[in-house]
Scaffold this motif. Structure first.
Motif, PDB file in Angstrom:
ATOM      1  N   LEU A 177       8.650  64.140  58.037  1.00  0.00           N
ATOM      2  CA  LEU A 177       9.100  65.474  57.674  1.00  0.00           C
ATOM      3  C   LEU A 177      10.660  65.327  57.330  1.00  0.00           C
ATOM      4  O   LEU A 177      11.342  64.664  57.885  1.00  0.00           O
ATOM      5  CB  LEU A 177       9.082  66.436  58.750  1.00  0.00           C
ATOM      6  CG  LEU A 177       7.683  66.724  59.333  1.00  0.00           C
ATOM      7  CD1 LEU A 177       7.864  67.655  60.475  1.00  0.00           C
ATOM      8  CD2 LEU A 177       7.125  67.718  58.100  1.00  0.00           C
ATOM      9  N   SER A 178      10.936  65.878  56.181  1.00  0.00           N
ATOM     10  CA  SER A 178      12.292  65.555  55.465  1.00  0.00           C
ATOM     11  C   SER A 178      12.581  67.192  55.101  1.00  0.00           C
ATOM     12  O   SER A 178      12.155  67.783  54.530  1.00  0.00           O
ATOM     13  CB  SER A 178      12.447  64.889  54.286  1.00  0.00           C
ATOM     14  OG  SER A 178      11.390  65.425  53.202  1.00  0.00           O
ATOM     15  N   LEU A 219       6.549  72.455  52.603  1.00  0.00           N
ATOM     16  CA  LEU A 219       6.421  73.436  53.600  1.00  0.00           C
ATOM     17  C   LEU A 219       7.259  74.859  53.151  1.00  0.00           C
ATOM     18  O   LEU A 219       6.823  75.803  53.603  1.00  0.00           O
ATOM     19  CB  LEU A 219       6.674  72.973  54.878  1.00  0.00           C
ATOM     20  CG  LEU A 219       5.871  71.611  55.118  1.00  0.00           C
ATOM     21  CD1 LEU A 219       6.195  70.985  56.560  1.00  0.00           C
ATOM     22  CD2 LEU A 219       4.422  71.783  55.175  1.00  0.00           C
ATOM     23  N   SER A 220       8.552  74.436  52.580  1.00  0.00           N
ATOM     24  CA  SER A 220       9.361  75.582  52.288  1.00  0.00           C
ATOM     25  C   SER A 220      10.509  74.783  51.183  1.00  0.00           C
ATOM     26  O   SER A 220      10.191  73.663  50.667  1.00  0.00           O
ATOM     27  CB  SER A 220       9.992  75.924  53.465  1.00  0.00           C
ATOM     28  OG  SER A 220      10.975  74.936  53.761  1.00  0.00           O
ATOM     29  N   LYS A 221      11.369  75.541  50.699  1.00  0.00           N
ATOM     30  CA  LYS A 221      12.244  75.051  49.610  1.00  0.00           C
ATOM     31  C   LYS A 221      12.883  73.782  50.079  1.00  0.00           C
ATOM     32  O   LYS A 221      13.302  73.088  49.337  1.00  0.00           O
ATOM     33  CB  LYS A 221      13.243  76.181  49.312  1.00  0.00           C
ATOM     34  CG  LYS A 221      14.036  76.004  48.196  1.00  0.00           C
ATOM     35  CD  LYS A 221      14.970  77.268  47.812  1.00  0.00           C
ATOM     36  CE  LYS A 221      16.019  77.025  46.596  1.00  0.00           C
ATOM     37  NZ  LYS A 221      16.806  78.024  46.374  1.00  0.00           N
ATOM     38  N   ASN A 241       9.919  69.230  53.208  1.00  0.00           N
ATOM     39  CA  ASN A 241       8.725  68.597  52.876  1.00  0.00           C
ATOM     40  C   ASN A 241       8.163  67.763  53.914  1.00  0.00           C
ATOM     41  O   ASN A 241       8.903  67.235  54.911  1.00  0.00           O
ATOM     42  CB  ASN A 241       9.089  67.772  51.494  1.00  0.00           C
ATOM     43  CG  ASN A 241       9.735  68.417  50.620  1.00  0.00           C
ATOM     44  OD1 ASN A 241       9.064  69.097  49.744  1.00  0.00           O
ATOM     45  ND2 ASN A 241      11.010  68.533  50.300  1.00  0.00           N
ATOM     46  N   GLY A 242       6.844  67.740  53.866  1.00  0.00           N
ATOM     47  CA  GLY A 242       6.009  66.848  54.733  1.00  0.00           C
ATOM     48  C   GLY A 242       5.024  65.761  53.988  1.00  0.00           C
ATOM     49  O   GLY A 242       4.647  66.293  52.899  1.00  0.00           O
ATOM     50  N   GLU A 243       4.660  64.879  54.728  1.00  0.00           N
ATOM     51  CA  GLU A 243       4.009  63.804  54.116  1.00  0.00           C
ATOM     52  C   GLU A 243       3.151  62.894  55.172  1.00  0.00           C
ATOM     53  O   GLU A 243       3.698  62.734  56.271  1.00  0.00           O
ATOM     54  CB  GLU A 243       4.693  62.676  53.482  1.00  0.00           C
ATOM     55  CG  GLU A 243       3.801  61.736  52.927  1.00  0.00           C
ATOM     56  CD  GLU A 243       4.587  60.711  51.908  1.00  0.00           C
ATOM     57  OE1 GLU A 243       4.129  59.677  51.285  1.00  0.00           O
ATOM     58  OE2 GLU A 243       5.869  60.895  52.007  1.00  0.00           O
ATOM     59  N   ILE A 244       1.524  62.832  54.937  1.00  0.00           N
ATOM     60  CA  ILE A 244       0.903  62.023  55.981  1.00  0.00           C
ATOM     61  C   ILE A 244       0.402  60.843  55.065  1.00  0.00           C
ATOM     62  O   ILE A 244       0.000  61.218  53.852  1.00  0.00           O
ATOM     63  CB  ILE A 244      -0.107  62.781  56.671  1.00  0.00           C
ATOM     64  CG1 ILE A 244      -0.809  61.793  57.538  1.00  0.00           C
ATOM     65  CG2 ILE A 244      -0.993  63.376  55.694  1.00  0.00           C
ATOM     66  CD1 ILE A 244      -1.901  62.516  58.441  1.00  0.00           C
ATOM     67  N   SER A 245       0.348  59.848  55.396  1.00  0.00           N
ATOM     68  CA  SER A 245      -0.055  58.469  54.791  1.00  0.00           C
ATOM     69  C   SER A 245      -0.823  57.502  55.546  1.00  0.00           C
ATOM     70  O   SER A 245      -0.606  57.452  56.751  1.00  0.00           O
ATOM     71  CB  SER A 245       1.189  57.790  53.959  1.00  0.00           C
ATOM     72  OG  SER A 245       2.007  57.285  55.081  1.00  0.00           O
ATOM     73  N   LEU A 246      -2.103  56.920  54.934  1.00  0.00           N
ATOM     74  CA  LEU A 246      -2.858  56.055  55.684  1.00  0.00           C
ATOM     75  C   LEU A 246      -2.849  54.641  54.524  1.00  0.00           C
ATOM     76  O   LEU A 246      -3.104  54.806  53.410  1.00  0.00           O
ATOM     77  CB  LEU A 246      -4.272  56.451  55.804  1.00  0.00           C
ATOM     78  CG  LEU A 246      -4.427  57.776  56.835  1.00  0.00           C
ATOM     79  CD1 LEU A 246      -5.781  58.254  56.660  1.00  0.00           C
ATOM     80  CD2 LEU A 246      -3.891  57.545  58.099  1.00  0.00           C
ATOM     81  N   GLY A 265      10.198  60.652  61.339  1.00  0.00           N
ATOM     82  CA  GLY A 265       8.695  60.231  61.315  1.00  0.00           C
ATOM     83  C   GLY A 265       8.046  59.684  62.311  1.00  0.00           C
ATOM     84  O   GLY A 265       8.932  59.120  63.260  1.00  0.00           O
ATOM     85  N   ALA A 266       6.781  59.446  62.362  1.00  0.00           N
ATOM     86  CA  ALA A 266       6.306  58.663  63.641  1.00  0.00           C
ATOM     87  C   ALA A 266       4.831  58.341  62.907  1.00  0.00           C
ATOM     88  O   ALA A 266       4.259  58.907  62.011  1.00  0.00           O
ATOM     89  CB  ALA A 266       6.020  59.896  64.796  1.00  0.00           C
TER      90      ALA A 266
END
Length: 518
Positions: free
Chosen positions: A514-515, A481-483, A486-491, A38-39
């Motif tokens: 991203l995980s 994103l696939s099996k 997984n992706g996440e964006i948070s504010l 993550g960043a």
């Protein structure tokens, strides 16, 4: 230092034994490596004051978190081992530390030795680190780059469960739990503990229809290494019996014995008031499948207590009303850990070791459901009377929420109010606020969440008035994103404004993660 090291070795060795046990029974064994990267950016890592003379710190943050999950599911052995490493890097050169690493290792094993013997083992090593990208006001006292608290725990629980035909069921168990902390980076004393508990329960078998009963007894001993926390012993014995006359009436009765002992140096440890026999008798009346009414009266310590309840279950509406009186002691509350450190009553409890208090609580709840809408209203009123301190505490609260569901969205609006008052000491605390949340399902792989929160606290403790306002906005977007990916964006934006300027701050955070599971 040697003491902490020995506890580390015990916990690590326990985890090693659990790993061996799971690998030995390799059937149905699952191994799942994971990694997340993550960043993000935070404009106030230290959560400093809004005051201009105090410099706020900001930084770009990168995160790498590899992990490993080993799990086993079988008819006689079930267990898992879960390890995760969290590594953070900060670009701000003014921070004391530019990198942080913490570990978390959890292992547990549930085994069935034969038809009557069982063994549960658990081990945990946690390095607690307050993530600067996550905001939690309840953890505001743990801010700072150097905050790292290591916790080690080990638990073993052998038990024997036996059925004697349809007449009896017996359960004999022993539980040993050891908990250790290592926060050597701070001056706060640790509260390491060892707890041993033995419990026996004998209850009716399946052949009993209308008559049910349970006879139980337990003894527990808790030793604390911190001299400020007294060690304790608790002995309990209890017998419960209930008889179902018909579909309408059920009678309940209970009699028990309890004894509390604490090892407190140079303090009065008189247990005359809070050791002895307790009892309770009552009935439950069910005139229809929609209505239920219960009444009971009991005796504990020095006085009688009463309980009433009424429940209505309709097609769309639910109504619940309760009145409860309970006489308890301060040590019972402290040992059970039920008191919140923020409660004003905790200050009173800590002033005496054998103080008894009577709690009277009225609670009313109304729930209405219609298609996709649910409305919940809750009101409660509690009064605590402290016998030896001649002081009362009054707690009054209201809660309300509206929830709207459909196939893709969930909306929830809630509001709450609570007022705490100790008239003799002229102390009070008042909290009220509102939350609005929106969960949205965008397709099969994408979900979004929005939270708006507002809270106000008014506290007058020790004749010092303090007002605190909390505003918070959280938004996140998660996508599969696939099996395995997984992706996440948070504010996140949070603002705390306090009459005590040192507790005020503003923080804005954006983070992308991203995980992947292999």
């Amino acid at each position: 230092m040697l003491n902490i090291l020995s506890k580390k070795l015990i916990t690590i060795y326990a985890a090693f034994l659990l790993i061996n046990a799971q690998l030995y029974a390799a059937d149905n064994l699952t191994i799942e490596p994971t990694v997340s990267v993550g960043a993000g950016y935070s404009d106030n890592l230290e959560k400093e004051s809004e005051k201009e003379s105090i410099e706020e710190k900001s930084s770009y943050i990168s995160e790498v978190s590899p992990g490993l999950l080993i799990s086993k599911k079988g008819s006689h052995v079930q267990g898992n081992l879960n390890y995760k490493l969290n590594s953070f890097a900060y670009s701000n050169k003014d921070l004391d530390k530019k990198t942080q690493v913490n570990h978390n290792l959890t292992a547990n094993l549930d085994s069935k030795i034969n038809e009557v013997l069982f063994l549960d083992l658990k081990a945990n090593i946690t390095q607690e680190l307050i993530d600067k990208t996550k905001i939690d006001t309840r953890q505001s006292n743990k801010t700072g780059v150097d905050n790292l608290t290591e916790t080690y725990s080990f638990n073993i629980n052998p038990r024997w469960e036996q059925r004697w035909g349809g007449l009896l069921k017996t359960n004999l168990s022993f539980n040993y739990n050891q908990l250790a902390f290592d926060n050597s980076s701070t001056d706060i004393p640790t509260n390491d503990s060892k707890q041993k508990q033995a419990q026996l329960s004998i209850m009716n078998g399946d052949d009993f229809r209308r008559l049910t009963w349970n006879l139980s007894g337990s003894f527990s001993q808790t030793d604390y290494e911190n001299e400020l926390t007294p060690s304790s012993e608790v002995t309990l014995a209890n017998f419960l019996i209930a008889y179902q006359f018909n579909d309408l009436i059920q009678l309940n009765a209970q009699i028990g014995y309890e004894e509390y002992n604490q090892d407190i140096d140079n303090q009065d440890n008189n247990t005359e008031d809070d050791d002895g026999v307790n009892s309770n008798i009552g009935f439950v009346w069910t005139p229809s499948h929609k209505n239920k009414l219960g009444v009971s009266v009991g005796n504990r310590f020095y006085g009688k207590t009463y309980q009433y309840f009424y429940q209505f279950q309709g097609d769309r509406a639910k109504i619940k009303f309760e009145y409860n009186e309970s006489i308890t002691n301060s040590r019972d509350q402290l040992l059970s850990g039920t008191n919140n450190n923020n409660d004003l009553s905790t200050q009173l409890i800590n002033q005496t070791t054998t103080n008894l208090f009577l709690s009277k609580r009225i609670n009313a709840e109304y729930v209405y459901s219609f298609k996709h809408i649910e409305v919940i209203l809750n009101s409660y009123n509690e009064k605590r009377s402290f016998s030896k301190l001649s002081q009362d505490e009054v707690v009054i609260g209201e809660k309300a929420s509206i929830r709207l569901n459909n196939k893709k969205s969930v909306y929830k609006l809630s509001a709450n109010y609570e007022d705490r008052d100790i008239p003799v000491e002229s102390q009070f605390g008042r909290t009220y606020g509102a939350d609005l949340s929106w969960d949205l399902k965008i397709g099969k792989r994408t979900n979004s969440n929005l939270l708006l929160s507002w809270t106000k606290q008014n506290n007058n403790l020790n004749k010092q008035l303090e007002n605190i306002y909390l505003y918070e906005i959280d938004w996140s977007l998660k996508r599969r994103l696939s099996k395995e990916l997984n992706g996440e964006i948070s504010l996140t934006r949070q603002k705390i404004k306090s009459s005590n300027i040192a507790e005020s701050y503003i923080e804005n955070v954006i983070f992308i993660n991203l995980s992947k599971t292999f």
